[in-house]
Motif scaffolding. Structure first.
Motif, PDB file in Angstrom:
ATOM      1  N   TYR A 299       0.890  -1.471   0.039  1.00  7.45           N
ATOM      2  CA  TYR A 299      -0.015   0.030  -0.283  1.00  7.45           C
ATOM      3  C   TYR A 299       0.881   1.336   0.075  1.00  7.45           C
ATOM      4  N   ILE A 300       2.115   1.355   0.882  1.00  2.00           N
ATOM      5  CA  ILE A 300       2.881   2.271   0.807  1.00  2.00           C
ATOM      6  C   ILE A 300       3.531   2.501  -0.700  1.00  2.00           C
ATOM      7  N   GLY A 301       3.928   1.506  -1.291  1.00  2.00           N
ATOM      8  CA  GLY A 301       4.362   1.552  -2.706  1.00  2.00           C
ATOM      9  C   GLY A 301       3.520   2.106  -3.559  1.00  2.00           C
ATOM     10  N   LEU A 302       2.145   1.687  -3.458  1.00  2.00           N
ATOM     11  CA  LEU A 302       1.177   2.575  -4.290  1.00  2.00           C
ATOM     12  C   LEU A 302       0.917   4.076  -3.839  1.00  2.00           C
ATOM     13  N   ALA A 303       1.271   4.264  -2.671  1.00  2.00           N
ATOM     14  CA  ALA A 303       1.080   5.838  -2.344  1.00  2.00           C
ATOM     15  C   ALA A 303       2.305   6.492  -2.926  1.00  2.00           C
ATOM     16  N   ALA A 304       3.412   5.729  -2.888  1.00  2.00           N
ATOM     17  CA  ALA A 304       4.659   6.360  -3.374  1.00  2.00           C
ATOM     18  C   ALA A 304       4.809   6.694  -4.919  1.00  2.00           C
ATOM     19  N   MET A 305       3.971   5.802  -5.794  1.00  2.00           N
ATOM     20  CA  MET A 305       3.651   5.753  -6.994  1.00  2.00           C
ATOM     21  C   MET A 305       2.722   7.009  -7.227  1.00  2.00           C
ATOM     22  N   ILE A 306       1.654   7.328  -6.595  1.00  2.00           N
ATOM     23  CA  ILE A 306       0.740   8.316  -6.594  1.00  2.00           C
ATOM     24  C   ILE A 306       1.562   9.577  -6.555  1.00  2.00           C
ATOM     25  N   PHE A 307       2.263   9.591  -5.409  1.00  2.00           N
ATOM     26  CA  PHE A 307       3.049  11.005  -4.886  1.00  2.00           C
ATOM     27  C   PHE A 307       3.936  11.331  -6.210  1.00  2.00           C
ATOM     28  N   GLY A 308       4.478  10.408  -6.811  1.00  2.00           N
ATOM     29  CA  GLY A 308       5.619  10.512  -7.897  1.00  2.00           C
ATOM     30  C   GLY A 308       4.669  10.608  -9.268  1.00  2.00           C
ATOM     31  N   ASN A 309       3.508  10.841  -9.114  1.00  2.00           N
ATOM     32  CA  ASN A 309       2.669  11.358 -10.228  1.00  2.00           C
ATOM     33  C   ASN A 309       2.804  10.353 -11.481  1.00  2.00           C
ATOM     34  N   TRP A 310       2.860   9.082 -11.146  1.00  2.00           N
ATOM     35  CA  TRP A 310       2.847   8.036 -12.232  1.00  2.00           C
ATOM     36  C   TRP A 310       4.091   8.098 -12.949  1.00  2.00           C
ATOM     37  N   ARG A 311       5.102   8.381 -12.262  1.00  2.00           N
ATOM     38  CA  ARG A 311       6.516   8.503 -13.189  1.00  2.00           C
ATOM     39  C   ARG A 311       7.472   7.849 -12.260  1.00  2.00           C
ATOM     40  N   PRO A 312       8.477   7.190 -13.077  1.00  2.00           N
ATOM     41  CA  PRO A 312       9.745   6.475 -12.184  1.00  2.00           C
ATOM     42  C   PRO A 312      10.393   7.249 -11.376  1.00  2.00           C
ATOM     43  N   GLY A 313      10.795   8.610 -11.712  1.00  2.00           N
ATOM     44  CA  GLY A 313      11.750   9.353 -11.055  1.00  2.00           C
ATOM     45  C   GLY A 313      10.841   9.834  -9.575  1.00  2.00           C
ATOM     46  N   GLY A 314       9.783  10.377  -9.847  1.00  2.00           N
ATOM     47  CA  GLY A 314       8.823  10.476  -8.842  1.00  2.00           C
ATOM     48  C   GLY A 314       8.612   9.431  -7.858  1.00  2.00           C
ATOM     49  N   ALA A 315       8.532   8.271  -8.191  1.00  2.00           N
ATOM     50  CA  ALA A 315       8.111   7.212  -7.596  1.00  2.00           C
ATOM     51  C   ALA A 315       9.266   6.855  -6.754  1.00  2.00           C
ATOM     52  N   LEU A 316      10.579   6.989  -7.303  1.00  2.00           N
ATOM     53  CA  LEU A 316      11.870   6.693  -6.631  1.00  2.00           C
ATOM     54  C   LEU A 316      12.099   7.754  -5.284  1.00  2.00           C
ATOM     55  N   ILE A 317      11.782   9.111  -5.567  1.00  2.00           N
ATOM     56  CA  ILE A 317      11.776  10.039  -4.621  1.00  2.00           C
ATOM     57  C   ILE A 317      10.574   9.730  -3.421  1.00  2.00           C
ATOM     58  N   GLY A 318       9.366   9.441  -3.684  1.00  2.00           N
ATOM     59  CA  GLY A 318       8.427   9.055  -2.793  1.00  2.00           C
ATOM     60  C   GLY A 318       8.786   7.851  -2.015  1.00  2.00           C
ATOM     61  N   SER A 319       9.654   6.886  -2.762  1.00  2.00           N
ATOM     62  CA  SER A 319       9.821   5.356  -1.951  1.00  2.00           C
ATOM     63  C   SER A 319      10.897   5.878  -0.838  1.00  2.00           C
ATOM     64  N   GLY A 320      12.122   6.640  -1.395  1.00  2.00           N
ATOM     65  CA  GLY A 320      12.757   6.989  -0.725  1.00  2.00           C
ATOM     66  C   GLY A 320      12.379   7.741   0.675  1.00  2.00           C
ATOM     67  N   LEU A 321      11.319   8.673   0.548  1.00  2.00           N
ATOM     68  CA  LEU A 321      10.939   9.317   1.580  1.00  2.00           C
ATOM     69  C   LEU A 321      10.541   8.503   2.642  1.00  2.00           C
ATOM     70  N   PHE A 322       9.565   7.516   2.233  1.00  2.00           N
ATOM     71  CA  PHE A 322       8.676   6.612   2.939  1.00  2.00           C
ATOM     72  C   PHE A 322       9.759   5.595   3.516  1.00  2.00           C
ATOM     73  N   GLY A 323      10.756   5.127   2.681  1.00  2.00           N
ATOM     74  CA  GLY A 323      11.852   4.263   3.163  1.00  2.00           C
ATOM     75  C   GLY A 323      12.600   4.767   4.375  1.00  2.00           C
ATOM     76  N   TYR A 324      12.956   6.073   4.339  1.00  2.00           N
ATOM     77  CA  TYR A 324      13.790   6.582   5.264  1.00  2.00           C
ATOM     78  C   TYR A 324      13.035   6.706   6.670  1.00  2.00           C
TER      79      TYR A 324
END
Length: 423
Positions: A299-324
Protein backbone atom coordinates in the motif's frame (compact mmCIF):
# COMPACT_ATOMS: atom_id res chain seq x y z
CA UNK A 1 9.42 28.15 -63.40
CA UNK A 2 10.58 26.30 -60.33
CA UNK A 3 9.81 27.12 -56.76
CA UNK A 4 12.16 26.19 -53.95
CA UNK A 5 10.44 25.30 -50.72
CA UNK A 6 12.56 25.51 -47.62
CA UNK A 7 12.62 22.38 -45.52
CA UNK A 8 10.70 22.84 -42.30
CA UNK A 9 12.79 23.33 -39.24
CA UNK A 10 12.91 20.26 -37.01
CA UNK A 11 10.48 20.39 -34.13
CA UNK A 12 12.07 20.63 -30.71
CA UNK A 13 12.28 17.38 -28.82
CA UNK A 14 9.78 18.30 -26.14
CA UNK A 15 9.91 14.92 -24.47
CA UNK A 16 13.71 15.10 -24.16
CA UNK A 17 13.51 18.66 -22.81
CA UNK A 18 10.86 17.59 -20.31
CA UNK A 19 12.98 14.63 -19.20
CA UNK A 20 16.04 16.84 -18.81
CA UNK A 21 14.03 19.37 -16.81
CA UNK A 22 12.74 16.61 -14.55
CA UNK A 23 16.26 15.27 -14.02
CA UNK A 24 17.50 18.73 -13.03
CA UNK A 25 14.57 19.13 -10.66
CA UNK A 26 15.26 15.79 -8.95
CA UNK A 27 18.96 16.67 -8.67
CA UNK A 28 18.19 20.02 -7.05
CA UNK A 29 15.75 18.38 -4.65
CA UNK A 30 18.44 15.88 -3.70
CA UNK A 31 20.94 18.66 -3.04
CA UNK A 32 18.43 20.57 -0.94
CA UNK A 33 17.63 17.51 1.17
CA UNK A 34 21.34 16.78 1.60
CA UNK A 35 22.20 20.29 2.81
CA UNK A 36 19.18 20.47 5.12
CA UNK A 37 20.09 17.09 6.68
CA UNK A 38 23.67 18.32 7.09
CA UNK A 39 22.40 21.48 8.79
CA UNK A 40 20.18 19.47 11.16
CA UNK A 41 23.11 17.20 11.99
CA UNK A 42 25.38 20.15 12.80
CA UNK A 43 22.75 22.06 14.81
CA UNK A 44 21.63 19.09 16.90
CA UNK A 45 24.94 17.22 17.08
CA UNK A 46 23.11 13.99 16.21
CA UNK A 47 25.35 12.43 13.58
CA UNK A 48 23.10 9.39 13.14
CA UNK A 49 20.68 11.54 11.11
CA UNK A 50 22.53 10.62 7.92
CA UNK A 51 25.33 8.33 9.04
CA UNK A 52 26.47 5.41 6.92
CA UNK A 53 24.37 2.99 8.99
CA UNK A 54 21.27 5.17 8.83
CA UNK A 55 21.52 5.62 5.07
CA UNK A 56 22.12 1.90 4.52
CA UNK A 57 19.03 1.10 6.59
CA UNK A 58 17.05 3.67 4.61
CA UNK A 59 18.15 2.16 1.27
CA UNK A 60 17.22 -1.35 2.40
CA UNK A 61 13.82 -0.08 3.60
CA UNK A 62 13.29 1.83 0.34
CA UNK A 63 13.88 -1.03 -2.11
CA UNK A 64 10.76 -3.19 -1.47
CA UNK A 65 8.57 -0.08 -1.43
CA UNK A 66 10.17 1.09 -4.67
CA UNK A 67 9.58 -2.28 -6.35
CA UNK A 68 5.91 -2.14 -5.35
CA UNK A 69 5.72 1.43 -6.68
CA UNK A 70 7.24 0.39 -10.01
CA UNK A 71 4.78 -2.50 -10.17
CA UNK A 72 1.88 -0.14 -9.62
CA UNK A 73 3.31 2.22 -12.26
CA UNK A 74 3.39 -0.48 -14.94
CA UNK A 75 -0.13 -1.62 -14.19
CA UNK A 76 -1.78 1.76 -13.90
CA UNK A 77 -0.07 3.16 -16.99
CA UNK A 78 -1.95 0.44 -18.89
CA UNK A 79 -5.24 1.42 -17.18
CA UNK A 80 -5.42 -1.33 -14.53
CA UNK A 81 -5.48 -0.26 -10.88
CA UNK A 82 -3.43 -2.76 -8.87
CA UNK A 83 -4.47 -2.62 -5.22
CA UNK A 84 -3.26 -6.23 -5.08
CA UNK A 85 0.41 -5.19 -4.80
CA UNK A 86 0.34 -6.12 -1.13
CA UNK A 87 -0.86 -9.63 -1.87
CA UNK A 88 1.63 -10.07 -4.72
CA UNK A 89 4.44 -9.07 -2.35
CA UNK A 90 3.23 -11.63 0.18
CA UNK A 91 3.26 -14.34 -2.47
CA UNK A 92 6.78 -13.25 -3.36
CA UNK A 93 7.99 -13.62 0.22
CA UNK A 94 6.87 -17.24 0.38
CA UNK A 95 8.07 -18.09 -3.13
CA UNK A 96 11.46 -16.52 -2.45
CA UNK A 97 11.90 -18.42 0.83
CA UNK A 98 10.76 -21.80 -0.54
CA UNK A 99 12.98 -21.80 -3.63
CA UNK A 100 15.95 -20.33 -1.75
CA UNK A 101 15.80 -23.15 0.80
CA UNK A 102 16.03 -25.83 -1.87
CA UNK A 103 17.89 -24.17 -4.76
CA UNK A 104 19.73 -21.08 -3.47
CA UNK A 105 19.06 -17.34 -3.41
CA UNK A 106 19.11 -16.63 -7.16
CA UNK A 107 16.55 -19.29 -7.94
CA UNK A 108 14.71 -18.01 -4.88
CA UNK A 109 14.46 -14.55 -6.42
CA UNK A 110 13.11 -16.10 -9.61
CA UNK A 111 10.59 -17.99 -7.49
CA UNK A 112 9.54 -14.73 -5.82
CA UNK A 113 9.05 -13.11 -9.22
CA UNK A 114 7.12 -16.15 -10.47
CA UNK A 115 4.69 -16.13 -7.54
CA UNK A 116 4.21 -12.38 -8.01
CA UNK A 117 3.48 -12.96 -11.69
CA UNK A 118 0.92 -15.58 -10.65
CA UNK A 119 -0.79 -12.97 -8.48
CA UNK A 120 -0.69 -10.54 -11.41
CA UNK A 121 -2.24 -13.17 -13.67
CA UNK A 122 -5.14 -13.67 -11.24
CA UNK A 123 -5.69 -9.93 -11.07
CA UNK A 124 -5.53 -9.67 -14.87
CA UNK A 125 -8.04 -12.48 -15.36
CA UNK A 126 -10.46 -10.83 -12.96
CA UNK A 127 -10.15 -7.26 -14.26
CA UNK A 128 -9.17 -7.49 -17.93
CA UNK A 129 -10.97 -10.68 -18.97
CA UNK A 130 -14.00 -10.80 -16.68
CA UNK A 131 -14.42 -7.07 -16.03
CA UNK A 132 -14.39 -7.25 -12.22
CA UNK A 133 -14.00 -3.91 -10.48
CA UNK A 134 -10.27 -3.29 -10.07
CA UNK A 135 -10.47 -2.33 -6.39
CA UNK A 136 -12.60 -5.34 -5.50
CA UNK A 137 -10.23 -7.69 -7.32
CA UNK A 138 -7.15 -6.19 -5.64
CA UNK A 139 -8.62 -6.37 -2.15
CA UNK A 140 -9.72 -9.96 -2.75
CA UNK A 141 -6.22 -10.84 -3.95
CA UNK A 142 -4.70 -9.36 -0.80
CA UNK A 143 -7.00 -11.39 1.43
CA UNK A 144 -6.33 -14.57 -0.54
CA UNK A 145 -2.57 -14.02 -0.33
CA UNK A 146 -2.62 -13.62 3.45
CA UNK A 147 -4.49 -16.89 3.93
CA UNK A 148 -2.57 -18.76 1.22
CA UNK A 149 0.92 -17.84 2.44
CA UNK A 150 -0.02 -18.71 6.02
CA UNK A 151 -1.33 -22.09 4.88
CA UNK A 152 1.72 -22.76 2.70
CA UNK A 153 4.09 -21.83 5.52
CA UNK A 154 2.38 -24.27 7.89
CA UNK A 155 2.31 -26.99 5.23
CA UNK A 156 5.90 -26.70 3.95
CA UNK A 157 8.03 -24.94 6.58
CA UNK A 158 6.84 -26.39 9.90
CA UNK A 159 9.17 -29.40 9.83
CA UNK A 160 12.17 -27.96 7.98
CA UNK A 161 15.51 -27.78 9.73
CA UNK A 162 18.97 -27.82 8.15
CA UNK A 163 22.26 -25.96 8.01
CA UNK A 164 20.65 -23.32 5.78
CA UNK A 165 17.27 -22.75 7.37
CA UNK A 166 15.12 -23.25 10.44
CA UNK A 167 11.44 -23.72 9.80
CA UNK A 168 8.33 -23.14 11.77
CA UNK A 169 4.59 -22.87 11.38
CA UNK A 170 4.93 -19.19 10.46
CA UNK A 171 8.58 -18.63 9.49
CA UNK A 172 11.71 -19.90 7.75
CA UNK A 173 14.96 -18.27 8.88
CA UNK A 174 18.67 -18.66 8.21
CA UNK A 175 18.32 -18.61 4.42
CA UNK A 176 21.27 -17.98 2.12
CA UNK A 177 21.67 -14.36 1.07
CA UNK A 178 22.33 -13.00 -2.43
CA UNK A 179 25.83 -11.76 -3.21
CA UNK A 180 27.03 -8.50 -1.63
CA UNK A 181 29.61 -6.16 -3.13
CA UNK A 182 32.24 -3.97 -1.46
CA UNK A 183 34.54 -1.54 -3.29
CA UNK A 184 37.50 -1.60 -0.86
CA UNK A 185 39.37 1.62 -1.66
CA UNK A 186 36.27 3.75 -2.17
CA UNK A 187 34.33 2.44 0.84
CA UNK A 188 37.28 2.83 3.23
CA UNK A 189 38.07 6.37 2.10
CA UNK A 190 34.40 7.40 2.23
CA UNK A 191 33.98 5.93 5.72
CA UNK A 192 37.05 7.78 6.97
CA UNK A 193 35.80 11.05 5.49
CA UNK A 194 32.31 10.55 6.90
CA UNK A 195 33.73 10.08 10.41
CA UNK A 196 35.21 13.59 10.30
CA UNK A 197 31.67 15.09 10.46
CA UNK A 198 32.39 17.98 8.09
CA UNK A 199 29.40 19.90 6.85
CA UNK A 200 27.97 18.47 3.60
CA UNK A 201 31.25 16.78 2.63
CA UNK A 202 30.93 14.09 5.30
CA UNK A 203 27.26 13.68 4.46
CA UNK A 204 28.07 12.93 0.83
CA UNK A 205 30.84 10.60 1.99
CA UNK A 206 28.39 8.72 4.23
CA UNK A 207 26.11 8.14 1.25
CA UNK A 208 29.05 6.91 -0.87
CA UNK A 209 30.13 4.59 1.94
CA UNK A 210 26.58 3.22 2.28
CA UNK A 211 26.40 2.25 -1.40
CA UNK A 212 29.95 0.87 -1.70
CA UNK A 213 30.23 -1.23 1.47
CA UNK A 214 28.51 -4.65 1.50
CA UNK A 215 25.65 -3.60 -0.75
CA UNK A 216 23.49 -6.40 -2.08
CA UNK A 217 23.49 -7.04 -5.82
CA UNK A 218 19.69 -7.13 -5.59
CA UNK A 219 19.72 -3.55 -4.29
CA UNK A 220 21.69 -2.47 -7.35
CA UNK A 221 19.22 -4.35 -9.54
CA UNK A 222 16.31 -2.45 -7.99
CA UNK A 223 17.72 0.92 -9.03
CA UNK A 224 18.57 -0.42 -12.49
CA UNK A 225 14.91 -1.38 -12.81
CA UNK A 226 13.90 2.24 -12.17
CA UNK A 227 15.87 3.42 -15.21
CA UNK A 228 14.76 0.41 -17.25
CA UNK A 229 11.11 1.20 -16.50
CA UNK A 230 11.54 4.81 -17.57
CA UNK A 231 13.30 3.83 -20.78
CA UNK A 232 10.84 1.09 -21.76
CA UNK A 233 7.67 3.05 -21.03
CA UNK A 234 8.82 6.43 -22.43
CA UNK A 235 11.41 5.55 -25.06
CA UNK A 236 10.09 2.47 -26.88
CA UNK A 237 7.20 1.75 -29.21
CA UNK A 238 5.90 -0.88 -26.80
CA UNK A 239 5.87 1.65 -23.95
CA UNK A 240 4.02 4.23 -26.03
CA UNK A 241 1.37 1.68 -26.96
CA UNK A 242 1.03 0.51 -23.38
CA UNK A 243 0.58 4.05 -22.08
CA UNK A 244 -1.98 4.77 -24.80
CA UNK A 245 -4.03 1.85 -23.41
CA UNK A 246 -4.16 3.65 -20.09
CA UNK A 247 -5.15 6.98 -21.61
CA UNK A 248 -7.65 6.01 -24.31
CA UNK A 249 -7.96 2.27 -25.02
CA UNK A 250 -10.68 2.77 -27.65
CA UNK A 251 -8.44 5.09 -29.68
CA UNK A 252 -5.54 2.67 -29.24
CA UNK A 253 -7.70 -0.18 -30.51
CA UNK A 254 -8.73 1.85 -33.56
CA UNK A 255 -5.02 2.15 -34.45
CA UNK A 256 -4.59 -1.61 -34.39
CA UNK A 257 -3.09 -1.96 -30.91
CA UNK A 258 -4.00 -5.14 -29.05
CA UNK A 259 -5.20 -3.50 -25.85
CA UNK A 260 -5.93 -6.75 -24.01
CA UNK A 261 -2.43 -8.08 -24.69
CA UNK A 262 -0.76 -4.88 -23.49
CA UNK A 263 -2.86 -4.77 -20.32
CA UNK A 264 -1.96 -8.37 -19.52
CA UNK A 265 1.73 -7.68 -20.16
CA UNK A 266 1.63 -4.70 -17.81
CA UNK A 267 -0.20 -6.55 -15.03
CA UNK A 268 2.17 -9.52 -15.24
CA UNK A 269 5.23 -7.25 -15.06
CA UNK A 270 3.56 -5.42 -12.17
CA UNK A 271 3.06 -8.67 -10.27
CA UNK A 272 6.63 -9.77 -10.99
CA UNK A 273 8.07 -6.53 -9.62
CA UNK A 274 5.90 -6.73 -6.50
CA UNK A 275 6.90 -10.38 -6.07
CA UNK A 276 10.56 -9.39 -6.32
CA UNK A 277 9.85 -6.83 -3.59
CA UNK A 278 8.56 -9.67 -1.43
CA UNK A 279 11.66 -11.73 -2.20
CA UNK A 280 13.79 -8.73 -1.21
CA UNK A 281 12.04 -8.61 2.15
CA UNK A 282 12.69 -12.30 2.83
CA UNK A 283 16.25 -12.53 1.51
CA UNK A 284 17.83 -9.07 1.95
CA UNK A 285 15.88 -6.96 4.45
CA UNK A 286 15.48 -9.62 7.13
CA UNK A 287 16.92 -12.98 8.26
CA UNK A 288 14.21 -14.94 6.48
CA UNK A 289 10.51 -15.41 5.84
CA UNK A 290 7.64 -14.88 8.24
CA UNK A 291 3.93 -14.64 7.58
CA UNK A 292 2.41 -11.24 6.70
CA UNK A 293 5.95 -9.97 6.11
CA UNK A 294 5.05 -7.11 3.76
CA UNK A 295 3.27 -5.32 6.63
CA UNK A 296 1.54 -2.75 4.42
CA UNK A 297 4.50 -1.96 2.16
CA UNK A 298 2.45 -2.75 -0.93
CA UNK A 299 0.00 0.00 0.00
CA UNK A 300 2.86 2.38 0.79
CA UNK A 301 4.39 1.57 -2.60
CA UNK A 302 1.08 2.46 -4.23
CA UNK A 303 1.11 5.76 -2.33
CA UNK A 304 4.71 6.40 -3.45
CA UNK A 305 3.68 5.84 -7.07
CA UNK A 306 0.79 8.31 -6.72
CA UNK A 307 3.04 10.83 -4.96
CA UNK A 308 5.46 10.45 -7.89
CA UNK A 309 2.67 11.32 -10.35
CA UNK A 310 2.85 7.94 -12.09
CA UNK A 311 6.50 8.46 -13.13
CA UNK A 312 9.62 6.43 -12.22
CA UNK A 313 11.65 9.37 -10.90
CA UNK A 314 8.80 10.57 -8.72
CA UNK A 315 8.19 7.04 -7.47
CA UNK A 316 11.88 6.83 -6.51
CA UNK A 317 11.67 10.04 -4.49
CA UNK A 318 8.43 8.98 -2.80
CA UNK A 319 9.78 5.54 -1.98
CA UNK A 320 12.96 7.08 -0.57
CA UNK A 321 10.88 9.35 1.65
CA UNK A 322 8.78 6.49 2.98
CA UNK A 323 11.80 4.18 3.26
CA UNK A 324 13.72 6.71 5.33
CA UNK A 325 10.81 7.26 7.71
CA UNK A 326 10.31 3.49 7.94
CA UNK A 327 13.97 3.03 8.92
CA UNK A 328 13.67 5.63 11.68
CA UNK A 329 12.14 3.04 14.00
CA UNK A 330 15.56 1.34 14.04
CA UNK A 331 17.42 4.46 15.17
CA UNK A 332 17.88 5.89 18.65
CA UNK A 333 15.37 8.42 20.07
CA UNK A 334 17.78 11.35 19.60
CA UNK A 335 17.81 10.81 15.84
CA UNK A 336 14.03 10.79 15.66
CA UNK A 337 13.84 13.94 17.80
CA UNK A 338 16.31 15.73 15.50
CA UNK A 339 14.11 14.94 12.51
CA UNK A 340 11.38 17.15 13.98
CA UNK A 341 13.59 20.12 13.12
CA UNK A 342 14.04 18.83 9.57
CA UNK A 343 10.29 18.29 9.06
CA UNK A 344 9.39 21.68 10.55
CA UNK A 345 11.85 23.49 8.27
CA UNK A 346 10.57 21.81 5.10
CA UNK A 347 6.92 22.40 6.03
CA UNK A 348 7.60 26.12 6.51
CA UNK A 349 9.51 26.26 3.23
CA UNK A 350 6.70 24.52 1.37
CA UNK A 351 4.14 26.77 3.07
CA UNK A 352 5.96 29.86 1.80
CA UNK A 353 5.99 28.37 -1.70
CA UNK A 354 2.24 27.66 -1.63
CA UNK A 355 1.49 31.19 -0.44
CA UNK A 356 3.70 32.56 -3.23
CA UNK A 357 1.62 30.46 -5.66
CA UNK A 358 -1.59 32.07 -4.31
CA UNK A 359 -2.61 28.93 -2.39
CA UNK A 360 -2.94 30.82 0.86
CA UNK A 361 -5.20 28.40 2.73
CA UNK A 362 -2.97 25.44 2.05
CA UNK A 363 0.12 27.52 2.81
CA UNK A 364 -1.27 28.66 6.15
CA UNK A 365 -2.18 25.10 7.16
CA UNK A 366 1.30 23.87 6.24
CA UNK A 367 2.87 26.78 8.10
CA UNK A 368 0.92 25.99 11.25
CA UNK A 369 2.04 22.36 11.08
CA UNK A 370 5.63 23.48 10.53
CA UNK A 371 5.54 25.73 13.58
CA UNK A 372 4.02 22.93 15.65
CA UNK A 373 6.85 20.58 14.67
CA UNK A 374 9.44 23.22 15.58
CA UNK A 375 7.68 23.81 18.90
CA UNK A 376 7.63 20.07 19.52
CA UNK A 377 11.37 19.97 18.90
CA UNK A 378 12.01 22.93 21.21
CA UNK A 379 10.03 21.80 24.26
CA UNK A 380 10.79 18.04 24.25
CA UNK A 381 13.88 15.83 24.38
CA UNK A 382 12.56 12.70 22.70
CA UNK A 383 9.72 11.28 20.62
CA UNK A 384 7.59 8.44 22.00
CA UNK A 385 8.40 5.07 20.45
CA UNK A 386 4.72 4.46 19.71
CA UNK A 387 4.67 7.48 17.42
CA UNK A 388 7.89 6.37 15.73
CA UNK A 389 6.33 3.12 14.56
CA UNK A 390 3.51 5.14 12.97
CA UNK A 391 5.77 7.49 10.97
CA UNK A 392 5.62 5.69 7.57
CA UNK A 393 1.83 5.62 7.62
CA UNK A 394 1.42 9.17 8.90
CA UNK A 395 3.86 10.34 6.23
CA UNK A 396 1.83 8.52 3.58
CA UNK A 397 -1.38 10.27 4.58
CA UNK A 398 0.18 13.74 4.86
CA UNK A 399 2.07 13.55 1.57
CA UNK A 400 -0.96 12.37 -0.40
CA UNK A 401 -3.18 14.97 1.24
CA UNK A 402 -0.92 17.88 0.30
CA UNK A 403 0.23 16.58 -3.10
CA UNK A 404 -3.18 15.55 -4.46
CA UNK A 405 -3.86 18.80 -6.32
CA UNK A 406 -0.90 18.47 -8.72
CA UNK A 407 -1.46 14.83 -9.67
CA UNK A 408 -2.81 13.52 -12.97
CA UNK A 409 -3.58 9.85 -13.24
CA UNK A 410 -3.95 8.07 -16.61
CA UNK A 411 -7.39 8.98 -17.95
CA UNK A 412 -8.65 5.42 -18.37
CA UNK A 413 -7.09 4.14 -15.13
CA UNK A 414 -9.51 1.79 -13.38
CA UNK A 415 -12.10 1.74 -16.15
CA UNK A 416 -13.53 -1.56 -17.38
CA UNK A 417 -12.49 -2.10 -21.00
CA UNK A 418 -14.36 -4.28 -23.48
CA UNK A 419 -12.93 -4.96 -26.91
CA UNK A 420 -14.86 -3.28 -29.70
CA UNK A 421 -16.69 -0.78 -27.48
CA UNK A 422 -16.65 2.97 -28.02
CA UNK A 423 -16.39 5.32 -25.05
Amino acid sequence: MTTTVAAPAPAPDREANHTGSKARTYFLIGLAVLFSLAAVRVITGVHEVDSQGSLRAAIVATCPILLAALGGLWSERSGVVNIGLEGQMLLGTWGGAFFTYYYGPWVGLLGAIGFGVLGGLLHGLATVTFGVDHIVSGVALNLIAVGLTTFLAEAFFADLDSQFGHGGAQQLTGLQKPTVITIPGVSDAATSLADKHWFAISDVAALVAAVTNRISVVTILVFVLVFATGWILWRTRFGLRLRSCGENPEAAESLGINVIRHKYAAVLVSGGLAGLGGGYLALVSSPGFHTNQSNGRGYIGLAAMIFGNWRPGGALIGSGLFGYTDSLRLRDPATIHAMLLFVGFWLLLFAAWRIYKARRTQGIVLGVFGLLFLLWFAVTDEVPRDFTSMTPYVTTLLVLAFASQRLRMPKADGKIYRKGTVD
